[in-house]
Design an enzyme around this catalytic site. Structure first.
Site, PDB file in Angstrom:
ATOM      1  N   SER A 149      -2.323   1.864   9.559  1.00 38.60           N
ATOM      2  CA  SER A 149      -3.439   1.873   8.595  1.00 38.60           C
ATOM      3  C   SER A 149      -4.532   0.925   9.059  1.00 38.60           C
ATOM      4  O   SER A 149      -4.251  -0.076   9.734  1.00 38.60           O
ATOM      5  CB  SER A 149      -2.958   1.410   7.222  1.00 38.60           C
ATOM      6  OG  SER A 149      -4.055   1.281   6.328  1.00 38.60           O
ATOM      7  N   TYR A 162       1.096  -5.107   2.031  1.00 41.49           N
ATOM      8  CA  TYR A 162       1.024  -3.789   2.693  1.00 41.49           C
ATOM      9  C   TYR A 162       0.331  -3.937   4.050  1.00 41.49           C
ATOM     10  O   TYR A 162       0.806  -3.423   5.067  1.00 41.49           O
ATOM     11  CB  TYR A 162       0.242  -2.822   1.790  1.00 41.49           C
ATOM     12  CG  TYR A 162      -0.060  -1.482   2.402  1.00 41.49           C
ATOM     13  CD1 TYR A 162       0.895  -0.474   2.458  1.00 41.49           C
ATOM     14  CD2 TYR A 162      -1.340  -1.202   2.914  1.00 41.49           C
ATOM     15  CE1 TYR A 162       0.605   0.768   3.024  1.00 41.49           C
ATOM     16  CE2 TYR A 162      -1.637   0.040   3.469  1.00 41.49           C
ATOM     17  CZ  TYR A 162      -0.667   1.021   3.522  1.00 41.49           C
ATOM     18  OH  TYR A 162      -0.960   2.246   4.072  1.00 41.49           O
TER      19      TYR A 162
HETATM   20  N1  NAP Z   1      -3.598   7.623   1.715  1.00 42.62           N
HETATM   21  C1  NAP Z   1      -4.215   6.621   2.320  1.00 42.62           C
HETATM   22  O1  NAP Z   1      -5.311   6.201   1.918  1.00 42.62           O
HETATM   23  C2  NAP Z   1      -3.606   5.972   3.531  1.00 42.62           C
HETATM   24  C3  NAP Z   1      -4.416   5.134   4.319  1.00 42.62           C
HETATM   25  C4  NAP Z   1      -3.856   4.525   5.442  1.00 42.62           C
HETATM   26  C5  NAP Z   1      -2.542   4.763   5.771  1.00 42.62           C
HETATM   27  N2  NAP Z   1      -1.769   5.583   4.980  1.00 42.62           N
HETATM   28  C6  NAP Z   1      -0.378   5.790   5.377  1.00 42.62           C
HETATM   29  O2  NAP Z   1      -0.181   7.179   5.564  1.00 42.62           O
HETATM   30  C7  NAP Z   1       1.215   7.472   5.415  1.00 42.62           C
HETATM   31  C8  NAP Z   1       1.351   8.667   4.514  1.00 42.62           C
HETATM   32  O3  NAP Z   1       0.913   8.306   3.207  1.00 42.62           O
HETATM   33  P1  NAP Z   1       0.161   9.325   2.240  1.00 42.62           P
HETATM   34  O4  NAP Z   1      -1.212   8.861   2.071  1.00 42.62           O
HETATM   35  O5  NAP Z   1       0.411  10.696   2.707  1.00 42.62           O
HETATM   36  O6  NAP Z   1       0.893   9.004   0.860  1.00 42.62           O
HETATM   37  P2  NAP Z   1       2.073   9.747   0.068  1.00 42.62           P
HETATM   38  O7  NAP Z   1       1.698  11.161  -0.171  1.00 42.62           O
HETATM   39  O8  NAP Z   1       2.366   8.861  -1.075  1.00 42.62           O
HETATM   40  O9  NAP Z   1       3.259   9.738   1.115  1.00 42.62           O
HETATM   41  C9  NAP Z   1       4.144   8.683   1.313  1.00 42.62           C
HETATM   42  C10 NAP Z   1       5.471   9.317   1.647  1.00 42.62           C
HETATM   43  O10 NAP Z   1       6.406   8.344   2.067  1.00 42.62           O
HETATM   44  C11 NAP Z   1       7.657   8.732   1.517  1.00 42.62           C
HETATM   45  N3  NAP Z   1       8.569   7.605   1.485  1.00 42.62           N
HETATM   46  C12 NAP Z   1       8.340   6.361   1.021  1.00 42.62           C
HETATM   47  N4  NAP Z   1       9.427   5.604   1.158  1.00 42.62           N
HETATM   48  C13 NAP Z   1      10.365   6.405   1.741  1.00 42.62           C
HETATM   49  C14 NAP Z   1      11.710   6.206   2.119  1.00 42.62           C
HETATM   50  N5  NAP Z   1      12.329   5.036   1.936  1.00 42.62           N
HETATM   51  N6  NAP Z   1      12.387   7.239   2.667  1.00 42.62           N
HETATM   52  C15 NAP Z   1      11.793   8.436   2.843  1.00 42.62           C
HETATM   53  N7  NAP Z   1      10.518   8.689   2.493  1.00 42.62           N
HETATM   54  C16 NAP Z   1       9.828   7.680   1.942  1.00 42.62           C
HETATM   55  C17 NAP Z   1       7.299   9.227   0.138  1.00 42.62           C
HETATM   56  O11 NAP Z   1       8.371   9.963  -0.402  1.00 42.62           O
HETATM   57  P3  NAP Z   1       8.418  10.341  -1.985  1.00 42.62           P
HETATM   58  O12 NAP Z   1       7.422  11.454  -2.146  1.00 42.62           O
HETATM   59  O13 NAP Z   1       9.824  10.742  -2.187  1.00 42.62           O
HETATM   60  O14 NAP Z   1       8.011   9.091  -2.713  1.00 42.62           O
HETATM   61  C18 NAP Z   1       6.085  10.062   0.458  1.00 42.62           C
HETATM   62  O15 NAP Z   1       6.449  11.358   0.877  1.00 42.62           O
HETATM   63  C19 NAP Z   1       1.865   6.197   4.879  1.00 42.62           C
HETATM   64  O16 NAP Z   1       2.479   5.516   5.950  1.00 42.62           O
HETATM   65  C20 NAP Z   1       0.676   5.392   4.377  1.00 42.62           C
HETATM   66  O17 NAP Z   1       0.953   4.013   4.391  1.00 42.62           O
HETATM   67  C21 NAP Z   1      -2.270   6.201   3.878  1.00 42.62           C
END
Ligand code: NAP
Length: 256
Positions: A149, A162
């Site tokens: 990130s 985070y």
């Molecule tokens: N959205 C943003 O603005 C942003 C910006 C920078 C980086 N990111 C990064 O991008 C990545 C994807 O995030 P996203 O934005 O797509 O958000 P998201 O839709 O909330 O996805 C996060 C995913 O991680 C899964 N997860 C969390 N803990 C887990 C565990 N212990 N075992 C298995 N699965 C687990 C969640 O599963 P559940 O659905 O079961 O909870 C969910 O599917 C993450 O690494 C996040 O930090 C996001």
């Protein structure tokens, strides 16, 4: 859901997706499915995972298999990864997408909350990547694409727990790349800015955040070009350059 992966002259790419129900991962997999990729999807929520797998199959994936796993459970990683690669009969790309934002205010009061965020976002990826990198080095091939990130580029008061988990991850990826690039293995650190997914849905002004499909397109393209680091949307590269270079005596007074 699984069928035997096809072996054709231009065989479909074999892609392992960890955290496959993530909004960003799902959007990325939709593109790969339309290209006919073979996918092995791992997520902790069985119902959501089954829905994602069924959708990707209808979108053209040539093979889809799944495993339900809580990725915090690092003891299970070796058997999970071996099973996934066996199912795919190889692996061209591993895509690590799982992560939690966590509760910053709670993490300031309670170490266990901070430790949980660090475990999910840093320790679990380190465990997965250690195994996966050694697998790829043995074969002198493979791409490890990992979502870190922009938050990891500099700690700030609103989300430094985070942010530090992602800073650790980015540093780990840099060192890992330095080790395995000469072995023919690519390590891509993906640094999204704020993106419209479930993770950010409750944040103020989330409607202005980046569209998940355009973020996914940039990720697929960066993997195809074997890039090292991707800021997405691109504007975050110059923005973070400026933020990283603000002197600490100024930065500590800012409300970021
Ligand atoms: N959205 C943003 O603005 C942003 C910006 C920078 C980086 N990111 C990064 O991008 C990545 C994807 O995030 P996203 O934005 O797509 O958000 P998201 O839709 O909330 O996805 C996060 C995913 O991680 C899964 N997860 C969390 N803990 C887990 C565990 N212990 N075992 C298995 N699965 C687990 C969640 O599963 P559940 O659905 O079961 O909870 C969910 O599917 C993450 O690494 C996040 O930090 C996001």
């Amino acid at each position: 859901m699984s069928t035997t992966p096809q072996s054709t002259p231009s065989a479909p790419r074999k892609i392992l997706v960890l955290g496959a129900t993530s909004g960003i991962a799902e959007a990325t997999c939709r593109i790969w499915a339309s290209q006919g990729a073979s996918l092995f999807l791992v997520a902790r929520n069985a119902e959501k995972l089954a829905a994602v797998a069924a959708d990707l199959k209808t979108r053209g994936a040539s093979y889809v298999d799944t495993a339900v796993a809580d990725l915090d459970d690092t003891d299970q990683h070796p058997s999970l990864l071996a099973h996934a690669i066996n199912s795919l009969t190889g692996m061209d790309i591993a895509y690590l997408a799982h992560g939690v934002l966590g509760d910053q205010a709670e993490a300031e009061r309670e170490f266990n909350t901070a430790a949980q965020i660090l475990h999910t976002n840093f320790m679990a990826p380190v465990s997965l990547l250690t195994w996966l990198a050694n697998f790829c080095v043995q074969r002198h091939a493979g791409t490890l694409a990992v979502i870190s990130s922009v938050a990891g580029d500099r700690g700030r008061k609103s989300n430094y727990v985070y942010g530090s988990s992602k800073a650790g991850l980015s540093a780990f990826l840099g060192g890992l790349r330095n080790r395995v690039d000469r072995e023919g293995v690519t390590v891509l650190a993906i640094k999204p800015g704020p993106t419209k997914t479930a993770m950010t849905a409750n944040m103020p002004k989330s409607e202005t955040f980046a569209d998940v499909d355009s973020v996914a397109e940039a990720i697929v393209s960066a993997i195809d070009k074997r890039k090292d680091v991707l800021y997405v949307p691109f504007k975050w590269q110059p923005i973070m350059f400026v933020i990283r270079n603000i002197p600490e005596r100024v930065f500590k007074k800012l409300n970021l």
